[in-house]
Design an enzyme around this catalytic site. Structure first.
Site, PDB file in Angstrom:
ATOM      1  N   ASP A 102       0.877  -1.166   0.000  1.00 39.91           N
ATOM      2  CA  ASP A 102       0.000   0.000   0.000  1.00 39.91           C
ATOM      3  C   ASP A 102       0.922   1.226   0.000  1.00 39.91           C
ATOM      4  O   ASP A 102       2.107   1.134   0.357  1.00 39.91           O
ATOM      5  CB  ASP A 102      -0.953   0.010   1.205  1.00 39.91           C
ATOM      6  CG  ASP A 102      -2.146   0.943   0.952  1.00 39.91           C
ATOM      7  OD1 ASP A 102      -2.076   1.769   0.020  1.00 39.91           O
ATOM      8  OD2 ASP A 102      -3.146   0.861   1.694  1.00 39.91           O
TER       9      ASP A 102
HETATM   10  C1  BGC Z   1      -5.006   3.292  -0.071  1.00 38.20           C
HETATM   11  C2  BGC Z   1      -5.018   2.272  -1.206  1.00 38.20           C
HETATM   12  C3  BGC Z   1      -4.774   2.967  -2.525  1.00 38.20           C
HETATM   13  C4  BGC Z   1      -3.459   3.726  -2.439  1.00 38.20           C
HETATM   14  C5  BGC Z   1      -3.106   4.473  -3.721  1.00 38.20           C
HETATM   15  C6  BGC Z   1      -3.764   4.165  -0.109  1.00 38.20           C
HETATM   16  O1  BGC Z   1      -3.860   5.222   0.800  1.00 38.20           O
HETATM   17  O2  BGC Z   1      -5.089   2.626   1.160  1.00 38.20           O
HETATM   18  O3  BGC Z   1      -6.238   1.583  -1.232  1.00 38.20           O
HETATM   19  O4  BGC Z   1      -4.752   2.015  -3.561  1.00 38.20           O
HETATM   20  O5  BGC Z   1      -3.536   4.685  -1.393  1.00 38.20           O
HETATM   21  O6  BGC Z   1      -3.976   5.552  -3.894  1.00 38.20           O
END
Ligand code: BGC
Length: 831
Positions: free
Chosen positions: A221
């Protein structure tokens, strides 16, 4: 293509470089081996694209809770195909979706972004999503692996959970999508049983890769990778975003010094290249001096007709664009607008319909009440947001039919923040002297570029971005304006400096600067018909060509106050044949980055509904929320229709369903409580950094059944517009065949649900679990026979020696919800 030979051609530095983004969304290109930059983008309701900007629109499907409410794997596969088409149009190879975390507590901030409280339903819908997208040649990364079921302290929370619960409940959907062939997976921010997930060797290597045989890529993530060796050896393959991060030179040194084996890096590279091959981003490299390869570039932009920079990303080396592997005959473009409308109607869940008020017949006038009737609330907040190029509000949808008179009264606006000022503006990029570097049109007063700026901006000279526009008030009086953003700003309205200062980000979650930035308010006396000039300047620079621009201006007309607008709504309702109240949550309630603090509808909406219902007994409440809300007025209104976050075609689908052109096809993927105090698992606040899943496997309806409390509506509930009889059930082995009849007067669709109860009663375990479902269509009077095969896992429990099939007489119960079981039979599992 011989991936091993390609790996052999790369030196250590190049291999390590491939494992971290060059920017927010892409991995480096390696032209020497024919590798294009792999581009990633959120998900799940559309494909946001690299720019995260209104200038880069995407189709917006209904929220994942709505997708799960369809209980329709074929429809979800079609939605996946549409998303793949959108991804290809935008040059995206990897869709950062679907979200497979569970509805453990209705307070979870990203509840709307997850499918269900039930692992089986989550797994089936998730698998259909993955299959649909990947069949279109685009990878998925089911997320967030694992136990990221709430948002409080999300970067650090340590979830403690016993192994059986982890296996049977939280890991189950991930296991299912791995079986369905997911090409990627996203590792979560949180820790599980003491180890942060990006370093969790036991779960990422031993379980996911070795035991389940996952051959795809594990991406962190965003910013979740926070160590060098432990992440690399813990099963993480790619650290995002870049170009900064814990790997790069540090990982290279760790390999050179023998702290990380080079085979580890080779396996990470192997997984990147395998994924690239699957999505068509790896093609034979050109021979020195020879022709570049062509690739199969597909970018029709069919569907939502978005006028964008579609499919124009520059390829490096061999060919450009994203290849498709669609089988012949399936490469017909999906009509995105039509599909968004179809999915929405099929997800709408009719919770209550006393006296058959719906569908509406013989109605000449409708009082449409609620601020979300005109300004549709179509999606939840956070990284799941996309920018559709059109939104059909409930008001647009009902008026668009042209067959009834629609009178709108907002009643009360539950939003804490002002709505973005809806006038076309422009964003002007300025250098330190205030000279314009570039200018771009904006659909409204919101400027947003996360990472990459428009290509014509000279990022080395960038010093500020300014929103410029003009606003002409319709009414004289005290107008409210707002500035939303963090950093240094100067706001000038009508020649007057109304804000000049620095706004600090709230809290310590860096993402909130983009996901939910703070709001500053100002008021100005304006005269009707007299235009005022608007300028909001934000000081910002770029680093390595990247910049983060996210600010907007909000506005509200002078208001006589809620007491007056509620009274006006009540009077409008009293004078119409029926009243339709759109009740919604707000961006402050349902979003990534924080959890909900309660389940009540925000603001004075409960009061509004009660008063409207007293004024007009034919009141329909449309609940426009991604996750459960309390409905204290439930017994006072004849009809309640849940539309979730319905996506861009919200109003068109609502008109279809209210008029009866379409049946509301949804069934609840999550139990809806009557009172907050009854919810068996509510708490999402860690104590001393730890969130203990003490309830074990008893989440959702499994827990409600054990508490003996009665919710407002059970898991699986949803009425539709016809009635059904459940006629007979027969079992052969683990195959169950059921006959149901449409006993109503119109064609309909039923979701036949199969629950399995174990031979022995154990209060620490669920009384029954969903083990199958099937959608059937039938004409009035028609009997339909449907068959499901109960999966082996439904008969198993996790014990000290692994999975164990429980012998004896299991009971299969067939019905319309977990509480409305109509037929039952015995399935015998031999010793
Ligand atoms: C979120 C993810 C997301 C990523 C990219 C993170 O803060 O938890 O679900 O894919 O950001 O935007």
């Amino acid at each position: 293509m011989d991936i091993e030979a390609l790996i052999g051609k790369l030196d250590l530095g190049t291999k390590v470089r491939l494992l971290t983004g060059t920017d927010m969304w892409s991995l480096p290109a390696l032209p020497q081996i024919g590798l294009d930059p792999l581009v990633m983008s959120d998900g799940p309701i559309g494909v946001r694209g690299e720019r995260w900007s209104p200038g880069d629109p995407s189709i917006a499907l209904p929220s994942p809770t709505a997708l799960a409410a369809t209980w329709d794997v074929e429809l979800v596969r079609r939605a996946g195909r549409l998303l793949a088409q959108e991804a290809r149009r935008k040059g995206v190879h990897v869709l950062l979706a679907p979200t497979l975390n569970l509805h453990r507590s209705p307070l979870g901030g990203r509840h709307f972004e997850c499918f269900s409280e039930d692992p089986y339903l989550t797994g089936e819908i998730g698998a259909a999503y993955v299959e649909g997208v990947q069949r279109g040649g685009v990878a998925t990364t089911p997320k967030h692996f694992v136990a990221n079921d709430s948002e409080t302290e999300r970067f650090t929370v340590n979830v403690t959970v016993d192994e059986a619960t982890l296996r049977e409940v939280y890991l189950a959907p991930f296991e299912r999508v791995v079986r369905a062939g997911a090409w990627g997976l996203m590792s979560a921010y949180n820790a599980v049983n003491g180890t942060t997930m990006t370093e969790h060797r036991a779960l990422q290597r031993d379980l996911l890769k070795d035991e389940w045989g996952f051959d795809g890529l594990v991406v962190s993530d965003w910013t979740a990778a926070r160590s060098t060796e432990a992440t690399a050896t813990g099963g993480l393959d790619v650290a995002m975003p870049g170009p900064y991060g814990p790997w790069g030179a540090k990982l290279e040194a760790a390999v050179r010094e023998g702290r990380v084996a080079e085979e580890v890096v080779d396996d990470q590279v192997r997984r990147v290249l395998r994924l690239a091959l699957r999505v068509g981003a790896l093609r034979p490299a050109p021979e020195p001096g020879g022709e570049a390869g062509t690739g199969v570039a597909v970018g029709t932009g069919a569907g939502n007709g978005a006028g964008t920079e579609a499919g124009t990303r520059a390829g490096t080396g061999a060919g450009a664009g994203v290849a498709t592997v669609l089988p012949a005959g399936e490469d017909v473009p999906v009509d995105g607008v039509a599909l968004a409308r179809e999915v929405a109607a099929r997800s709408f869940t009719l919770l209550r319909n006393e006296g058959g008020l719906l569908p509406l017949t013989g109605v000449r006038s409708v009082a449409l009440i609620g601020s979300a009737a005109a300004e549709a609330r179509i999606m939840g907040g956070g990284s799941a947001q996309v920018y559709p190029d059109r939104i059909v509000s409930p008001l647009d949808g009902l008026r668009g039919r042209g067959d009834v008179e629609v009178r709108h009264a907002p009643g009360t606006d539950p939003r804490i923040r002002l709505a973005t000022l809806a006038v076309p503006c422009s964003a002007v990029f300025l250098d330190a002297e205030g000279a314009s570097l570039a200018e771009h049109p904006l659909a409204d007063a919101e400027a947003r570029w996360v990472g990459r700026l428009p290509s014509d901006v000279d990022t080395d000279r960038l010093a500020a971005v300014e929103i410029r526009g003009a606003y002409t008030p319709d009414v004289t009086g005290s107008h409210a304006f707002s500035l939303v953003g963090t950093g240094a700003f100067t706001v000038v309205i009508g020649g007057e400096v109304v804000f000049d200062g620095l706004v600090s980000p709230p809290g310590d979650d860096p993402a909130t600067a983009f996901l939910s930035p703070p709001e500053q308010r100002m008021t100005l006396a304006l005269a009707s018909g007299v235009p005022v000039e608007l300028r909001a300047r934000h000081l910002t620079t770029a680093s390595r060509g990247m910049a983060f621009v996210a600010f907007s201006l909000g506005h509200a007309d002078p208001s006589p106050g809620d007491d007056a607008t509620i009274a006006e709504a009540v009077a409008t309702a009293a004078g119409a044949d029926v009243a339709v109240v759109i009740a919604s949550t707000t961006p402050e309630v349902e979003s990534e980055g924080f959890d909900r603090t309660g389940l009540a509808l925000p603001g004075r909406q409960d009061e509004l509904i009660t008063r409207v219902a007293r004024a007009n007994p034919r009141t329909i409440v449309v609940v426009n929320a991604g996750s459960p809300v309390l409905m204290p007025w439930l017994e006072e209104v004849p009809a309640v229709l849940l539309t979730w976050f319905p996506g861009q075609e919200a109003g068109a689908a609502l008109a279809d369903v209210l008029s009866g052109d379409a049946e509301p096809g949804g069934r609840l993927p999550t139990t809806w409580p009557l009172r907050e105090a009854d919810v068996p698992v509510l708490d999402v606040t860690p104590s001393g950094g730890e969130l203990a899943y003490r309830e074990g496997p008893l989440v959702g309806y499994r827990a409600w059944e054990r508490t003996g409390r009665v919710p407002a509506f059970w898991f699986g509930h949803g009425l539709g517009y016809t009635t059904w009889s459940y006629d007979s059930v027969a079992v052969t082995g683990t195959t169950v065949t059921v006959a149901v009849t449409n006993t109503g007067t119109r064609p309909g669709r039923e979701i036949v649900q199969f629950y399995l109860a174990p031979p022995e009663e154990d209060p620490r375990r669920p009384a029954r679990v969903l083990a199958g479902f099937s959608a059937v269509d039938a004409a009035p009077g028609q009997t339909v026979i449907t068959t499901v095969y109960l999966p082996e896992r439904a008969f198993q429990v996790w014990g000290e020696r692994g999975w164990r099939t429980v012998p004896g007489e299991h009971t299969v119960e067939v019905g319309r919800s977990v509480a409305d079981r109509r037929l039952s039979a015995t399935v015998t599992v031999p010793e």
